[in-house]
Design a protein around this motif. Structure first.
Motif, mmCIF file in Angstrom:
data_model
loop_
_atom_site.group_PDB
_atom_site.id
_atom_site.type_symbol
_atom_site.label_atom_id
_atom_site.label_comp_id
_atom_site.label_asym_id
_atom_site.label_seq_id
_atom_site.Cartn_x
_atom_site.Cartn_y
_atom_site.Cartn_z
ATOM 1 N N TYR A 272 72.015 37.923 -17.669
ATOM 2 C CA TYR A 272 73.445 38.077 -17.380
ATOM 3 C C TYR A 272 73.972 39.478 -17.684
ATOM 4 O O TYR A 272 75.079 39.816 -17.295
ATOM 5 C CB TYR A 272 74.260 37.012 -18.100
ATOM 6 N N HIS A 273 73.171 40.286 -18.354
ATOM 7 C CA HIS A 273 73.535 41.688 -18.544
ATOM 8 C C HIS A 273 73.444 42.439 -17.206
ATOM 9 O O HIS A 273 74.172 43.400 -16.980
ATOM 10 C CB HIS A 273 72.616 42.345 -19.580
ATOM 11 N N HIS A 274 72.556 41.948 -16.315
ATOM 12 C CA HIS A 274 72.325 42.617 -15.032
ATOM 13 C C HIS A 274 73.034 41.956 -13.859
ATOM 14 O O HIS A 274 73.346 42.619 -12.872
ATOM 15 C CB HIS A 274 70.823 42.682 -14.748
ATOM 16 N N ASP B 266 75.915 38.584 -12.642
ATOM 17 C CA ASP B 266 76.941 37.657 -13.111
ATOM 18 C C ASP B 266 76.525 36.201 -12.973
ATOM 19 O O ASP B 266 77.011 35.346 -13.708
ATOM 20 C CB ASP B 266 78.248 37.862 -12.330
ATOM 21 N N SER B 267 75.622 35.928 -12.024
ATOM 22 C CA SER B 267 75.286 34.536 -11.752
ATOM 23 C C SER B 267 74.032 34.450 -10.899
ATOM 24 O O SER B 267 73.584 35.443 -10.314
ATOM 25 C CB SER B 267 76.436 33.859 -11.005
ATOM 26 N N THR C 237 65.728 36.560 -21.741
ATOM 27 C CA THR C 237 66.718 35.588 -22.195
ATOM 28 C C THR C 237 67.841 35.500 -21.166
ATOM 29 O O THR C 237 67.990 36.379 -20.309
ATOM 30 C CB THR C 237 67.304 36.006 -23.557
ATOM 31 N N LYS C 238 68.634 34.437 -21.278
ATOM 32 C CA LYS C 238 69.792 34.303 -20.384
ATOM 33 C C LYS C 238 70.739 35.477 -20.558
ATOM 34 O O LYS C 238 71.280 36.004 -19.586
ATOM 35 C CB LYS C 238 70.519 32.987 -20.635
ATOM 36 N N SER C 239 70.948 35.892 -21.808
ATOM 37 C CA SER C 239 71.869 37.011 -22.030
ATOM 38 C C SER C 239 71.337 38.293 -21.391
ATOM 39 O O SER C 239 72.120 39.084 -20.861
ATOM 40 C CB SER C 239 72.153 37.208 -23.518
ATOM 41 N N ALA C 240 70.031 38.497 -21.411
ATOM 42 C CA ALA C 240 69.457 39.681 -20.764
ATOM 43 C C ALA C 240 69.649 39.605 -19.243
ATOM 44 O O ALA C 240 69.991 40.600 -18.604
ATOM 45 C CB ALA C 240 67.977 39.814 -21.107
ATOM 46 N N THR D 16 64.861 32.760 -15.931
ATOM 47 C CA THR D 16 64.587 33.490 -17.178
ATOM 48 C C THR D 16 63.154 33.233 -17.651
ATOM 49 O O THR D 16 62.508 34.145 -18.156
ATOM 50 C CB THR D 16 65.598 33.126 -18.275
#
Length: 176
Positions: free
Chosen positions: A29-31, A33-34, A24-27, A18
């Protein structure tokens, strides 16, 4: 992929990713899964390209055409997908994803070795060479390109493919 290649996959954290990407991590993880999914995507790109090149080679009419096609095709995949192929070449089998990728790579290598054996049977490749060793040496040369080739550099990928074909295939042809 560049970060995985620089630090190693296992040593690269999601925070590293990131930070490099500026998201951000959430951005992230939006694309995906891991972190493992990023690895899987990269390896699929590398192996998928090599498998496509092999399928094209297998469709060629003669053993010489098949060998020429796979050597040239592998060089073109490496130059077009250099970060992904570099990652593939550095795998150690530390996870199920890596072990599966290594198994796909072994199948690829075995098929190319069979192409070399076919060419030997047709008298196009020296019979005194071990087909498996010849395949490893050819791909050792091709794989070394990841260390020096630069997409924005002076070496044209098509010229590189022609030169690798000339060096490798002329080196394994029977002496006359």
């Amino acid at each position: 992929m560049e970060l995985f290649n620089e630090q190693g996959y296992d040593a690269t954290s999601v925070a590293d990713l990131t930070g490099r990407l500026g998201v951000t991590k959430s951005a992230l993880y939006h694309h995906v899964d891991s972190k493992a999914q990023i690895l899987q995507i990269a390896l699929d790109e590398a192996l998928g390209g090599l498998e496509e090149a092999l399928a094209t080679a297998l469709d060629q009419p003669t053993a010489e055409d098949r060998l020429t096609a796979i050597v040239g095709g592998a060089v073109r995949v490496l130059t077009a997908r250099q970060p992904q192929v570099t990652l593939l070449l550095r795998l150690r089998g530390n996870s199920e994803i890596e072990m599966n990728a290594l198994a796909r790579r072994r199948r690829f290598d075995h098929t190319v070795t069979e192409l070399v054996r076919e060419a030997q049977a047709e008298g196009l490749v020296r019979k005194d060479l071990d087909a498996g060793v010849a395949t490893r040496l050819i791909f050792g040369m091709i794989n070394s390109v990841v260390e020096w080739y630069r997409p924005d550099g002076a070496v044209d990928p098509d010229l590189l493919a022609r030169e690798v074909i000339a060096v490798t295939l002329d080196g394994i042809r029977p002496r006359t």
